[in-house]
Design an enzyme around this catalytic site. Structure first.
Site, PDB file in Angstrom:
ATOM      1  N   ARG A 114       0.848  -1.190   0.000  1.00 44.47           N
ATOM      2  CA  ARG A 114       0.000   0.000   0.000  1.00 44.47           C
ATOM      3  C   ARG A 114       0.889   1.247   0.000  1.00 44.47           C
ATOM      4  O   ARG A 114       1.978   1.245   0.604  1.00 44.47           O
ATOM      5  CB  ARG A 114      -0.832  -0.031   1.279  1.00 44.47           C
ATOM      6  CG  ARG A 114      -1.843   1.081   1.451  1.00 44.47           C
ATOM      7  CD  ARG A 114      -2.980   0.963   0.511  1.00 44.47           C
ATOM      8  NE  ARG A 114      -4.136   1.744   0.962  1.00 44.47           N
ATOM      9  CZ  ARG A 114      -5.156   2.034   0.179  1.00 44.47           C
ATOM     10  NH1 ARG A 114      -5.191   1.622  -1.087  1.00 44.47           N
ATOM     11  NH2 ARG A 114      -6.186   2.716   0.640  1.00 44.47           N
ATOM     12  N   THR A 389     -10.059  -0.025  -9.670  1.00 44.19           N
ATOM     13  CA  THR A 389      -9.064  -0.861  -9.007  1.00 44.19           C
ATOM     14  C   THR A 389      -9.110  -2.121  -9.824  1.00 44.19           C
ATOM     15  O   THR A 389     -10.006  -2.269 -10.659  1.00 44.19           O
ATOM     16  CB  THR A 389      -9.509  -1.113  -7.548  1.00 44.19           C
ATOM     17  OG1 THR A 389      -9.427   0.104  -6.832  1.00 44.19           O
ATOM     18  CG2 THR A 389      -8.677  -2.164  -6.838  1.00 44.19           C
ATOM     19  N   THR A 407      -4.298  -0.878  -7.287  1.00 41.96           N
ATOM     20  CA  THR A 407      -5.084   0.319  -7.620  1.00 41.96           C
ATOM     21  C   THR A 407      -4.255   1.588  -7.636  1.00 41.96           C
ATOM     22  O   THR A 407      -3.172   1.657  -7.040  1.00 41.96           O
ATOM     23  CB  THR A 407      -6.232   0.500  -6.585  1.00 41.96           C
ATOM     24  OG1 THR A 407      -7.139   1.487  -7.063  1.00 41.96           O
ATOM     25  CG2 THR A 407      -5.711   0.922  -5.226  1.00 41.96           C
ATOM     26  N   SER A 460      -7.677   0.821   3.519  1.00 45.13           N
ATOM     27  CA  SER A 460      -8.193   0.337   2.233  1.00 45.13           C
ATOM     28  C   SER A 460      -9.381  -0.590   2.451  1.00 45.13           C
ATOM     29  O   SER A 460      -9.587  -1.108   3.550  1.00 45.13           O
ATOM     30  CB  SER A 460      -7.084  -0.438   1.521  1.00 45.13           C
ATOM     31  OG  SER A 460      -7.559  -1.061   0.354  1.00 45.13           O
ATOM     32  N   GLY A 481     -13.977  -1.572  -6.506  1.00 43.86           N
ATOM     33  CA  GLY A 481     -15.271  -1.036  -6.084  1.00 43.86           C
ATOM     34  C   GLY A 481     -15.216  -0.119  -4.882  1.00 43.86           C
ATOM     35  O   GLY A 481     -16.253   0.159  -4.269  1.00 43.86           O
ATOM     36  N   GLY A 482     -14.021   0.355  -4.515  1.00 51.70           N
ATOM     37  CA  GLY A 482     -13.934   1.284  -3.388  1.00 51.70           C
ATOM     38  C   GLY A 482     -14.559   0.674  -2.146  1.00 51.70           C
ATOM     39  O   GLY A 482     -14.298  -0.487  -1.805  1.00 51.70           O
TER      40      GLY A 482
HETATM   41  O1  DON Z   1      -8.042   0.957  -1.310  1.00 48.55           O
HETATM   42  C1  DON Z   1      -9.219   1.263  -1.450  1.00 48.55           C
HETATM   43  O2  DON Z   1     -10.104   0.856  -0.738  1.00 48.55           O
HETATM   44  C2  DON Z   1      -9.586   2.149  -2.622  1.00 48.55           C
HETATM   45  N1  DON Z   1      -8.508   3.037  -2.924  1.00 48.55           N
HETATM   46  C3  DON Z   1      -9.943   1.284  -3.775  1.00 48.55           C
HETATM   47  C4  DON Z   1     -10.345   2.062  -4.981  1.00 48.55           C
HETATM   48  C5  DON Z   1     -11.210   1.295  -5.885  1.00 48.55           C
HETATM   49  O3  DON Z   1     -11.581   0.190  -5.628  1.00 48.55           O
HETATM   50  C6  DON Z   1     -11.647   1.971  -7.107  1.00 48.55           C
HETATM   51  N2  DON Z   1     -12.277   1.051  -8.008  1.00 48.55           N
HETATM   52  N3  DON Z   1     -13.197   0.621  -8.359  1.00 48.55           N
END
Ligand code: DON
Length: 585
Positions: A114, A389, A407, A460, A481-482
């Site tokens: 990370r 991501t 990501t 994250s 998916g954040g």
């Molecule tokens: O690490 C995380 O939780 C976020 N930065 C992830 C970002 C993400 O999944 C964007 N995509 N769909």
């Protein structure tokens, strides 16, 4: 919350994959040395190992590595570098990720690469003098970037558990960057959708546009600077990125744009080997990512809450099963906001949160007939920027498996390419708490546990996960998916283990998501029938957000062992591919 994935309809994706495979097979780079061509549908089955990623080219590279005798770790590292070339919205050199590994001898381990906050980062760096969050500063500026971790993590994983040389696993990515790839509708379309953001930065526009004009399908897309950056990594390893020319270029761009990352930050960056989060669910072992991800803890916590219920008996998509899952999600995400952050900086109560007795106590106020209420303040609406991501799942015939999620945070990260180095910088700093109880891009809130500190890693949701039976990998999954990431593997796992679905159905099945705040249920078309929604509303689930077909939940490229075979599934929500190799190879 408005999630804006760049995901087109499943049928179109099948067509894209066909185009891409055709382009691949007609290119001199790879000839047609395809053990198993990406299949027309989203499932591939074979007996010698399997790679499922968001990019057919990257999956093919991973499968080639397995076919050459490499193990799952070699393949994952090759995939990681390949994704930096073929899927630049999320694949990266300038971002970070997590790799969960299950080895043939039964050992499990996780590599945390990370991004870290630069040494000059401060808790209030994204606030103005009135202590308000400055819009866009944590997502669209040089300050938005954490110190990149991907190169360190991939090389550390290769050195510790791989069998092949650095050159062998990086060269395929270099070839794609230098000789170029033929743009399919998926990539060309993505570049077209983001063109307005790219032209803000000359070095970015130089790569993702053709002299300021949009690239078109079938254009040859060459990334010479990125190829040269990869060459330096091939030649000098980590020093080829964290020192020397690449580091000089990156630091020069930081100084030009008012960013914080220094030579010392790059020199001091290190990936960390961590013990995965381990849980169990109905006799299966769950192995997933520990802090600084919240993914593993929340996944195990939710499964612990659900284990005492007869989820299978409730039926997939039933009022009772959806209600029960929503309530588990609500409680787990509420805990996330308070307790979770980088465990190197904050005492995250890991064993308590993943303890089965704690889950029972936490779920004791669950009312099977009534929704709980999330507090209604604190979380804001999300801007409609796309996010990206990417997750790759790999299994080899020796019994090794890798779940790898990487990501830049939002799609194409900060949109800032390091001039001369050809790669994008992340905007991961937005995953920290910018201000207590002010929602980040994903609507997530938090406090001290995830505050900004020099050298700290932002919390994250990425959840690369391996489900094991008898110490052997059974299912490898994960997703982008954040904030919604964690509930995707949750549903894939439940669909397989409780509802007895095939992997293809488990991945394709419509999903839903609740994250405590905002107090609403995101639903994919088909996830909740109108009658079920009426019944859930009567129980107190008031707010439902029906997602558009181009803004779905996750992209769970997954692989699974089925008897002596391996099944690979590219999530129909994305344009990926699963590619297998035969054992005889
Ligand atoms: O690490 C995380 O939780 C976020 N930065 C992830 C970002 C993400 O999944 C964007 N995509 N769909």
């Amino acid at each position: 919350m408005r999630l804006k994935h760049q995901i087109t309809a499943a049928k179109l994706m099948g067509y894209n994959r066909f185009l891409l495979t055709a382009a691949l097979c007609s290119s001199l780079l790879y000839g047609c040395a395809v053990d198993e061509a990406p299949s027309a549908d989203s499932t591939t089955k074979t007996d010698g190992g399997m790679v499922a990623t968001r990019s057919a080219l990257a999956s093919q590279i991973g499968a080639d590595i397995l076919a050459q005798g490499g193990n799952a770790i070699d393949a994952a590292v090759a995939v990681g570098f390949a994704l930096a070339v073929t899927y630049p919205a999320a694949g990266n050199l300038g971002g970070g990720g997590f790799m969960v590994i299950s080895l043939a001898d039964g050992t499990t381990v996780a590599n945390d690469h990370r991004e870290m906050a630069p040494d000059r980062a401060t808790k209030d760096m994204f606030l103005n003098i009135d202590s308000q969050v400055v819009e866009g500063l944590s997502t669209r500026s040089h300050l938005s970037s954490g110190v990149p971790g991907s190169v360190a993590g991939l090389l550390d994983a290769l050195e510790k558990y791989g069998t092949m040389s650095r050159a062998e696993v990086i060269q395929p990515a270099i070839d794609l960057a230098v000789k170029g790839i033929v743009l399919d509708a998926d990539l060309a379309g993505s570049f077209q959708r983001h063109i307005e953001e790219f032209i803000d930065y000359p070095a970015t526009a130089a790569i993702f546009t053709r002299d300021g004009e949009a690239y078109q399908v079938a254009d040859l897309w060459v990334q010479a600077d990125l190829g040269a950056s990869l060459e330096r990594i091939k030649a000098d390893g980590k020093a080829g990125f964290y020192a020397g020319k690449t580091a000089d270029l990156l630091v020069a761009e930081m100084q030009r744009g008012g960013g914080l990352i220094s030579h010392a930050d790059l020199r001091n960056y290190h990936s960390v080997w961590r013990q995965p989060i381990k849980g169990s669910y109905r006799g299966y072992d769950i192995v997933s990512m520990p802090p600084p991800s919240s993914g593993g803890i929340l996944l195990v916590q939710m499964l612990n809450m659900l284990e005492t219920f007869d989820i299978a008996g409730m039926g997939h998509g039933s009022v009772q099963s959806i209600h029960t899952l929503i309530e588990a999600q609500r409680r787990a995400y509420a805990d996330r906001a308070t307790y979770l952050g980088d465990s190197d900086f904050y005492p995250v109560p890991i064993s308590k949160l993943t303890n089965k007795a704690y889950a029972l106590a936490r779920f004791a106020d669950f009312d099977p007939s009534k929704a709980s209420l999330s507090q209604s303040t604190g979380a804001g609406q999300l801007p409609a920027e796309s996010m990206e991501t990417t997750h790759a799942s790999i299994i080899d015939r020796h019994g090794n498996a890798v779940a790898y999620t990487t990501t830049l945070n939002l799609s194409y990260g900060s949109k800032i390419v390091v001039p001369g180095a050809g790669f994008l910088l992340n905007n991961e700093m937005d995953d920290f708490v910018l201000k207590e109880n002010v929602a980040n891009y994903y609507g997530l809130v938090g406090g001290e546990a995830n505050s900004i500190q020099p050298g700290k890693r932002m919390l994250s949701s990425m959840s690369p996960t391996i489900v094991r039976k008898d110490d052997q990998p059974l299912l490898v999954t994960g997703s982008p998916g954040g904030s919604t990431i964690i509930t995707t593997p949750l549903q894939v796992i439940i669909n397989v283990l409780d509802h007895g679905m095939s992997l293809a159905d488990a991945v394709a099945s419509p999903r839903f998501h609740h994250q405590w705040l905002p107090d609403e249920v995101l639903i994919e078309p088909g996830a909740v029938s109108p009658q079920t929604q009426t019944a859930l509303a009567a129980m107190g689930h008031q707010e439902f957000v029906l997602l558009e077909p181009d803004a779905l939940l996750g992209d769970a490229n997954s692989v699974m062992r089925v008897a002596k075979d391996f099944v690979g599934v590219a999530d129909p929500r994305g344009a990926g591919a699963a590619v297998g190799v035969r054992a005889s190879k």
